[in-house]
Write a protein that holds these residues in place. Sequence first.
Motif, PDB file in Angstrom:
ATOM      1  N   PHE B 146       0.686  -1.114   0.053  1.00 22.67           N
ATOM      2  CA  PHE B 146      -0.038   0.001   0.069  1.00 22.67           C
ATOM      3  C   PHE B 146       0.848   1.374   0.002  1.00 22.67           C
ATOM      4  CE2 PHE B 146      -2.568  -3.416   1.954  1.00 22.67           C
ATOM      5  CZ  PHE B 146      -3.399  -3.449   0.959  1.00 22.67           C
ATOM      6  N   ARG B 147       0.601   2.110  -1.023  1.00 25.08           N
ATOM      7  CA  ARG B 147       1.844   3.094  -1.236  1.00 25.08           C
ATOM      8  C   ARG B 147       0.825   4.526  -1.259  1.00 25.08           C
ATOM      9  NH1 ARG B 147       6.155   0.981  -4.590  1.00 25.08           N
ATOM     10  NH2 ARG B 147       6.993  -0.756  -3.331  1.00 25.08           N
ATOM     11  N   GLY B 148      -0.143   4.835  -0.441  1.00 27.39           N
ATOM     12  CA  GLY B 148      -0.773   6.256  -0.640  1.00 27.39           C
ATOM     13  C   GLY B 148      -2.214   6.117  -1.175  1.00 27.39           C
ATOM     14  N   LEU B 149      -2.781   7.142  -1.446  1.00 34.50           N
ATOM     15  CA  LEU B 149      -4.063   7.078  -1.888  1.00 34.50           C
ATOM     16  C   LEU B 149      -4.333   6.497  -3.350  1.00 34.50           C
ATOM     17  CD1 LEU B 149      -5.210  10.989  -0.924  1.00 34.50           C
ATOM     18  CD2 LEU B 149      -5.205   8.857   0.510  1.00 34.50           C
ATOM     19  N   PHE B 150      -4.998   5.452  -3.431  1.00 30.25           N
ATOM     20  CA  PHE B 150      -5.061   5.027  -4.655  1.00 30.25           C
ATOM     21  C   PHE B 150      -3.961   4.276  -5.474  1.00 30.25           C
ATOM     22  CE2 PHE B 150      -8.760   7.591  -4.386  1.00 30.25           C
ATOM     23  CZ  PHE B 150      -9.691   6.875  -4.311  1.00 30.25           C
ATOM     24  N   GLU B 151      -2.680   4.172  -4.507  1.00 30.25           N
ATOM     25  CA  GLU B 151      -1.313   3.641  -4.986  1.00 30.25           C
ATOM     26  C   GLU B 151      -0.858   2.500  -4.511  1.00 30.25           C
ATOM     27  OE1 GLU B 151       0.507   5.458  -7.586  1.00 30.25           O
ATOM     28  OE2 GLU B 151      -0.960   7.004  -7.789  1.00 30.25           O
ATOM     29  N   THR B 152      -0.655   1.604  -5.474  1.00 31.55           N
ATOM     30  CA  THR B 152      -0.145   0.328  -4.844  1.00 31.55           C
ATOM     31  C   THR B 152       1.256  -0.052  -5.413  1.00 31.55           C
ATOM     32  OG1 THR B 152      -0.860  -1.262  -6.664  1.00 31.55           O
ATOM     33  CG2 THR B 152      -2.462  -0.434  -4.969  1.00 31.55           C
ATOM     34  N   ALA B 153       1.904  -1.099  -5.057  1.00 32.68           N
ATOM     35  CA  ALA B 153       3.298  -1.541  -5.429  1.00 32.68           C
ATOM     36  C   ALA B 153       2.961  -2.165  -6.870  1.00 32.68           C
ATOM     37  CB  ALA B 153       3.943  -2.417  -4.685  1.00 32.68           C
ATOM     38  N   LEU B 154       1.668  -2.394  -7.551  1.00 33.01           N
ATOM     39  CA  LEU B 154       1.564  -3.242  -8.489  1.00 33.01           C
ATOM     40  C   LEU B 154       2.102  -2.441  -9.637  1.00 33.01           C
ATOM     41  CD1 LEU B 154      -2.480  -4.088  -8.357  1.00 33.01           C
ATOM     42  CD2 LEU B 154      -0.288  -5.676  -8.140  1.00 33.01           C
ATOM     43  N   GLU B 155       2.640  -3.266 -10.511  1.00 33.69           N
ATOM     44  CA  GLU B 155       3.433  -2.783 -11.904  1.00 33.69           C
ATOM     45  C   GLU B 155       2.227  -2.757 -12.968  1.00 33.69           C
ATOM     46  OE1 GLU B 155       6.415  -5.446 -12.260  1.00 33.69           O
ATOM     47  OE2 GLU B 155       7.639  -4.850 -10.767  1.00 33.69           O
ATOM     48  N   ASP B 156       2.666  -1.885 -14.066  1.00 35.05           N
ATOM     49  CA  ASP B 156       1.818  -1.964 -15.175  1.00 35.05           C
ATOM     50  C   ASP B 156       1.592  -3.646 -15.768  1.00 35.05           C
ATOM     51  OD1 ASP B 156       1.263   0.766 -15.423  1.00 35.05           O
ATOM     52  OD2 ASP B 156       2.816   0.855 -17.005  1.00 35.05           O
ATOM     53  N   GLY B 157       0.203  -3.855 -15.694  1.00 36.63           N
ATOM     54  CA  GLY B 157      -0.150  -5.108 -16.454  1.00 36.63           C
ATOM     55  C   GLY B 157      -0.094  -6.447 -15.370  1.00 36.63           C
ATOM     56  N   GLU B 158       0.363  -5.919 -14.034  1.00 33.63           N
ATOM     57  CA  GLU B 158       0.416  -7.184 -12.871  1.00 33.63           C
ATOM     58  C   GLU B 158      -0.878  -7.386 -12.563  1.00 33.63           C
ATOM     59  OE1 GLU B 158       3.073  -6.014  -9.746  1.00 33.63           O
ATOM     60  OE2 GLU B 158       3.306  -7.999  -9.081  1.00 33.63           O
ATOM     61  N   ILE B 159      -1.268  -8.651 -12.206  1.00 30.59           N
ATOM     62  CA  ILE B 159      -2.463  -9.088 -11.767  1.00 30.59           C
ATOM     63  C   ILE B 159      -2.538  -9.618 -10.451  1.00 30.59           C
ATOM     64  CG2 ILE B 159      -4.504 -10.402 -12.582  1.00 30.59           C
ATOM     65  CD1 ILE B 159      -3.845 -10.061 -15.334  1.00 30.59           C
ATOM     66  N   ILE B 160      -3.232  -9.270  -9.288  1.00 30.79           N
ATOM     67  CA  ILE B 160      -3.480  -9.978  -8.374  1.00 30.79           C
ATOM     68  C   ILE B 160      -4.095 -11.336  -8.456  1.00 30.79           C
ATOM     69  CG2 ILE B 160      -4.641  -9.887  -5.895  1.00 30.79           C
ATOM     70  CD1 ILE B 160      -4.423  -6.595  -6.231  1.00 30.79           C
ATOM     71  N   THR B 161      -3.875 -12.283  -7.792  1.00 29.37           N
ATOM     72  CA  THR B 161      -4.228 -13.636  -8.016  1.00 29.37           C
ATOM     73  C   THR B 161      -4.895 -13.913  -6.702  1.00 29.37           C
ATOM     74  OG1 THR B 161      -2.420 -14.812  -7.557  1.00 29.37           O
ATOM     75  CG2 THR B 161      -2.761 -14.491 -10.109  1.00 29.37           C
TER      76      THR B 161
END
Lengths: 156, 267
Positions: B146-161
Amino acid sequence: MTRVTMRINGETVTEDVEDRTLLVEFLRVRRRLTGTHVGCDTSQCGACVVHLDGVAVKSCALLAVQCEGRDVKTIEGLADGEDLHAMQKAFHESHALQCGFCTPGMIMSALDMVRRKGGDLDETTIRHELEGNICRCTGYENIVKAIRSGAQEMQR
Amino acid sequence: MNPFEYRRAESVQAAASLLSEVDDASLLAGGQTLVPTMKQGLFAPEMLIDLGGIAELRGIRAADDAILVGATCTHAQVATCEAIGERIPGLAQLAGQIGDAQVRNRGTIGGSIANNDPAADYPAACLGLGATIVTDRREIGADDYFRGLFETALEDGEIITGVRFMDCPQSSYMKFRNPASRFAIVGVFAAVKQGGVRIAVTGAGRDGVFRWRAAEEALDEDPRADALQGLSLPDEDMLDDMHAKSDYRAHLVKVMTIQAVKGALSA
């Protein structure tokens, strides 16, 4: 456009829809099932509640194309001909509506409540469970009564 | 709503390759935030890739000391899962308080944490329980995710499984919600573990979900809710909006933390 096939109130229908069509628009405009209502634009009022594979959902927050191969039930699918469903009868008998705009969503949500919680519902549970449905006329008193007696009737 | 192209993905891999081919595509899970946001015209992707039909993203798998919740599990499924209720009661309690019954029937854990709304509930559970966010590329600890408002560590195109939660029988979530939106004005997740207490707060922080470290340290020394009495949070770190002023939120965080800790200790 995408071709979508779903069952609506027991009837299999296939139509080409624009991808952005909401389920509620599909039901009301394309299928002329106007018992499902739109009371807000923010998914808060619950007038548009229908059952998707037996589970209550807000049809304003769902695309028609997401319902491919699925089973949709609306308020029109509850009565058996002229014979109203027990929950519809209970709303009638308890005078649980004034303008009636919220009623279809209330009834579809009430049935989901019975599915999840059983037919023996107390007032606190009903009030808590109704948080996704807004009524602007009745003050909820008779809606709560109707759901309680309708749920009991369904157990018989 | 702006027009877009809808595609149904049959697998995570298929979704990932579609995402990489289209510049402006977005994933669709339960759609309980995405669809209303698109209706408002606040978001207008060219393509929606529906994850709803992907079997590998569904289901809750209980292992010896952890539970893996699939990304497209609904809040209703988590709230009523027996294993979660027994082994991580705070998580079930939290899922059962999201939105309303109809939203819980559609909304998903993956969608919630991918969006990371500062007033969403799930970020508090993930951070409070020190969960692991599992994606199609790697595993990310909640502390890094969790990196702040509406921000996460997810990269472009990365999908949470999925999200993996370690068992935590002494856990509890207390929420003071906005009566109209049902989002948290303040929500506090308390997890009492052998290694220490974790307190995660949603709805209140200017930078989104956060751990209240001072409270954790006080509870590590004295694991009773009374240990929090002398603490306070700086008003300037709190959100300040039409729903609640910052000093009110700061006070409320403490009140809700005390309740959550009591709840966890008596779980």
